[in-house]
Design an enzyme around this catalytic site. Structure first.
Site, PDB file in Angstrom:
ATOM      1  N   ASP A 163     -45.798  67.678  34.483  1.00  0.00           N
ATOM      2  CA  ASP A 163     -47.128  67.922  35.062  1.00  0.00           C
ATOM      3  C   ASP A 163     -47.120  67.419  36.508  1.00  0.00           C
ATOM      4  O   ASP A 163     -46.132  66.867  36.978  1.00  0.00           O
ATOM      5  CB  ASP A 163     -48.223  67.213  34.237  1.00  0.00           C
ATOM      6  CG  ASP A 163     -48.094  65.699  34.299  1.00  0.00           C
ATOM      7  OD1 ASP A 163     -46.946  65.209  34.303  1.00  0.00           O
ATOM      8  OD2 ASP A 163     -49.111  64.991  34.362  1.00  0.00           O
ATOM      9  N   HIS A 493     -39.863  71.457  29.578  1.00  0.00           N
ATOM     10  CA  HIS A 493     -41.274  71.595  29.917  1.00  0.00           C
ATOM     11  C   HIS A 493     -41.453  70.937  31.285  1.00  0.00           C
ATOM     12  O   HIS A 493     -41.668  69.732  31.393  1.00  0.00           O
ATOM     13  CB  HIS A 493     -42.142  70.903  28.857  1.00  0.00           C
ATOM     14  CG  HIS A 493     -43.606  70.998  29.148  1.00  0.00           C
ATOM     15  ND1 HIS A 493     -44.352  72.113  28.846  1.00  0.00           N
ATOM     16  CD2 HIS A 493     -44.462  70.138  29.747  1.00  0.00           C
ATOM     17  CE1 HIS A 493     -45.599  71.932  29.228  1.00  0.00           C
ATOM     18  NE2 HIS A 493     -45.697  70.734  29.780  1.00  0.00           N
ATOM     19  N   ASP A 541     -34.700  73.126  22.515  1.00  0.00           N
ATOM     20  CA  ASP A 541     -34.701  73.246  23.973  1.00  0.00           C
ATOM     21  C   ASP A 541     -35.612  74.413  24.345  1.00  0.00           C
ATOM     22  O   ASP A 541     -35.151  75.520  24.608  1.00  0.00           O
ATOM     23  CB  ASP A 541     -33.256  73.471  24.452  1.00  0.00           C
ATOM     24  CG  ASP A 541     -33.155  73.480  25.974  1.00  0.00           C
ATOM     25  OD1 ASP A 541     -34.165  73.173  26.638  1.00  0.00           O
ATOM     26  OD2 ASP A 541     -32.066  73.794  26.492  1.00  0.00           O
ATOM     27  N   GLU A 550     -40.346  67.704  27.493  1.00  0.00           N
ATOM     28  CA  GLU A 550     -40.820  67.445  28.850  1.00  0.00           C
ATOM     29  C   GLU A 550     -39.782  66.552  29.540  1.00  0.00           C
ATOM     30  O   GLU A 550     -38.905  65.977  28.896  1.00  0.00           O
ATOM     31  CB  GLU A 550     -42.199  66.754  28.826  1.00  0.00           C
ATOM     32  CG  GLU A 550     -42.803  66.683  30.205  1.00  0.00           C
ATOM     33  CD  GLU A 550     -44.326  66.497  30.225  1.00  0.00           C
ATOM     34  OE1 GLU A 550     -44.949  66.455  29.147  1.00  0.00           O
ATOM     35  OE2 GLU A 550     -44.873  66.390  31.335  1.00  0.00           O
TER      36      GLU A 550
HETATM   37  O1  9MR Z   1     -44.395  59.374  27.711  1.00  0.00           O
HETATM   38  C1  9MR Z   1     -45.653  59.426  27.090  1.00  0.00           C
HETATM   39  C2  9MR Z   1     -45.465  59.263  25.593  1.00  0.00           C
HETATM   40  O2  9MR Z   1     -44.920  57.997  25.305  1.00  0.00           O
HETATM   41  C3  9MR Z   1     -46.793  59.467  24.900  1.00  0.00           C
HETATM   42  O3  9MR Z   1     -46.598  59.438  23.495  1.00  0.00           O
HETATM   43  C4  9MR Z   1     -47.398  60.803  25.319  1.00  0.00           C
HETATM   44  C5  9MR Z   1     -48.741  61.109  24.672  1.00  0.00           C
HETATM   45  O4  9MR Z   1     -49.706  60.235  25.086  1.00  0.00           O
HETATM   46  O5  9MR Z   1     -47.551  60.838  26.729  1.00  0.00           O
HETATM   47  C6  9MR Z   1     -46.333  60.731  27.412  1.00  0.00           C
HETATM   48  O6  9MR Z   1     -46.579  60.760  28.761  1.00  0.00           O
HETATM   49  C7  9MR Z   1     -46.939  61.995  29.347  1.00  0.00           C
HETATM   50  C8  9MR Z   1     -48.154  61.702  30.215  1.00  0.00           C
HETATM   51  O7  9MR Z   1     -49.250  61.410  29.406  1.00  0.00           O
HETATM   52  C9  9MR Z   1     -48.488  62.819  31.174  1.00  0.00           C
HETATM   53  N1  9MR Z   1     -47.331  63.215  31.929  1.00  0.00           N
HETATM   54  C10 9MR Z   1     -46.220  63.611  31.081  1.00  0.00           C
HETATM   55  C11 9MR Z   1     -45.779  62.458  30.235  1.00  0.00           C
HETATM   56  C12 9MR Z   1     -44.504  62.772  29.467  1.00  0.00           C
HETATM   57  O8  9MR Z   1     -44.702  63.630  28.384  1.00  0.00           O
END
Ligand code: 9MR
Ligand code: ZN
Length: 567
Positions: A163, A493, A541, A550
């Protein structure tokens, strides 16, 4: 379907680090053979046998879900290309070579350049992966009236992940991983990665980290508070970053953001001092201001997304470990003697307060295993205390001993997990969650720290096991790092890589990894359809699977820490 007995014969599968092995490193390959039968290492060119041994069979372990056995040929150290042979079955070719992980380490660092926000990525540095400057408009503090409010210039820093949000706590932990890696093993960072600052006399790892530090400084308020994040209200659709022109919003300060900001700026102050003294002073003053705020406000200031915000929350129910880390970095900055001119009049009282508040209770480090993350930073406090020159004087021997005990406890927990795993991977079932590759690298970081502290080989081997898993020694025989390994991450992602119409994936990106908690609809349906049950298999993947695939800055930095140490 008709099959002849010859075709239906099950062949042995081989699971191994797809980047190969170092001559002086451990060398193990997991096979799907369930018996302790002989194996041989054969020369890939001549087919001649170079080494023989017996496989060690393991009972089925539920995380891997298959019966397996291990070939260990660590004692064979001759560089070359080889295959493993079990019965008549041959593995794909792999190498033993001196520089197996150099390119990997470089690309893990270069990844951050590709995450840069607020500047154009040009062909000179980005090759085909260029884009125009993004997210340069001024940001509005949340809840204020756009007509009258004072907006703020907070350009720069790295996009957090797939993001386009920029968040203080993950940013701080990422920078700190890089700075500790540099501080603890600086000789590993004499390489360059072709970024605009390359050649300015400062190592590229510090050049790149500074890009984020400069942004962090812009996120600080004049009273020492620090905005928790700057994002649009919702995640952008799958578009290039420069096309994302929704308004930027600054979300309220949290005590986690203040503490992690203080910790990383104070750490950076002592490290950049050798390269740019005025910059170091600026960092120290900023850190001091936020530390002051923390002392004045002992209460926990949480962060929760307001109802009209859907970007990452990065909340956490406590700030104790973050405060402890900030306190530790403050005491270390004082101990350098570099910043005497910057000290406030009440410096002695401040130091006393830091010691009493943050290091009271017999220095309770409250370290859990995921302690080098945006959510828990106790592991960073451990590094700060344990690797401080003359630590017993700076922190006192009670504190030092306590920190050492916590570190060894966590490093030994990693050894135990690895012992219980048929793939020799220090991961429990609970570790196969969102960002499991960070849980993995957290164990790796504990192992590296324990190796640095004690010199005991077991810890180094455990760190290698983490890298081996990341690069293919898993049931999918998949390398979670793009561009590294024959079967590696291609479709993460990540908004720019999906939107850019370029077939090829940028090398050096680490995916979140296997996650058996089914946290996004595509992952759930694909994994269920394919009957993936074992946690280690719970990965595809596919860019739609944001809970598996992601990318994120702190997954890269943790992998960089471990890979750089072992290269
Ligand atoms: O890395 C984060 C993971 O530990 C959490 O379980 C998840 C859900 O809250 O969020 C991940 O962080 C994301 C963040 O909220 C927004 N940017 C992308 C991050 C990676 O997926
Ligand atoms: Zn941007």
């Amino acid at each position: 379907m008709q099959t002849t007995s010859k075709q239906s014969k099950q062949t042995t599968r081989f699971f191994f680090n797809l980047l190969g092995f170092l001559p002086q490193g451990p060398k193990t390959i997991i096979t799907s053979e369930d018996h302790s039968v002989p194996f041989s290492l054969v020369d890939a060119q001549t087919g001649g046998v170079c080494y023989t041994g017996m496989l060690t069979a393991s009972p089925v372990d539920l995380n891997a879900g298959i019966a397996s056995s291990k070939a260990d040929f660590t004692n064979y150290t001759v560089p070359g290309t080889y295959r493993l042979k079990v019965g008549k079955d041959l593995s794909p070719v792999f190498s033993i070579a001196e520089h197996s992980y150099d390119a990997l380490t470089g690309d893990l660092l270069k990844m951050f350049y590709f995450q840069r926000c607020g500047c154009a990525l040009t062909e000179k540095y980005a090759g085909v992966f260029t884009h125009a400057a993004c997210h340069t408009s001024r940001a509005l503090p949340y809840g204020e009236d756009p007509a009258t409010a004072k907006t703020r210039d907070v350009h720069g820093g790295w996009h957090d992940a797939g993001d386009y949000g920029r968040y203080v706590t993950p940013g701080a932990i990422t920078v700190s991983h890089m700075l500790y890696a540099y501080e603890l093993f600086p000789n590993k960072f004499d390489f360059t990665v072709n970024i605009p600052e390359t050649g300015n006399g400062t190592p590229d790892v510090l050049n790149e980290a500074r890009y984020e530090l400069d942004w962090l400084l812009r996120m600080q308020l004049s009273d020492g508070r620090v905005y928790h994040k700057v994002t649009t209200a919702n995640h952008a659709p799958i578009i290039m970053p420069e096309e994302d022109d929704s308004p930027l919003i600054l979300y309220p300060s949290s005590s986690m953001a203040v503490a992690m900001f203080a910790a990383v700026t104070l750490q950076a102050a002592r490290i950049y001092h050798a390269f740019d003294e005025p910059y170091a002073r600026k960092l120290f003053k900023a850190g001091l201001k936020s530390l002051h705020f923390l002392l004045k406000h002992p209460e926990f200031i949480p962060f929760r997304n307001p109802k009209d915000c859907r970007t990452g929350e990065y909340g956490h129910p406590t700030d104790r470990d973050q405060r402890l880390w900030a306190g530790a970095e403050y005491l270390r900055a004082l101990a350098t003697g570099f910043f005497t001119a910057e000290l406030p009049k009440d410096a002695d009282r401040m130091e006393e307060q830091v010691r009493a508040r943050f290091f009271g209770n017999m220095c309770d480090f409250t370290v859990k295993k995921d302690s080098f993350g945006w959510h828990q930073a106790g592991g960073m406090a451990l590094l700060s205390v344990l690797f401080c020159p003359d630590s017993e004087t700076v922190f006192g021997h009670v504190c030092f001993d306590m920190a050492k005990r916590y570190l060894m406890h966590n490093a030994d927990a990693a050894l135990n997990l690895r012992e219980a795993s048929s793939f020799d991977v220090p991961m429990s079932r609970e570790d196969y969650t969102w960002g499991s590759n960070l849980s993995l690298m957290n164990h790796g970081m504990f192992a590296v720290a324990a190796h640095l502290l004690t010199g005991e080989e077991e810890y180094r081997l455990c760190a290698f096991d983490c890298l081996d898993y990341l690069l293919g020694r898993n049931t999918l025989n998949f390398s979670y790092v793009s561009g590294h390994g024959a079967n590696s991450l291609k479709d993460p992602h990540n908004r720019p890589t999906v939107a850019d119409d370029i077939e090829e994936m940028i090398p050096g990106f680490v995916a979140g990894g296997a996650n058996c908690t089914f946290r996004d609809p595509t992952a759930k349906s694909l994994l269920e359809q394919q009957g993936r049950i074992a946690p280690m298999d719970c990965y595809v993947d596919d860019s739609r699977c944001y809970s598996l695939n992601e990318i994120a800055i702190y997954w890269n930095s943790a992998a960089l820490f471990v890979a750089a140490y072992l290269m």
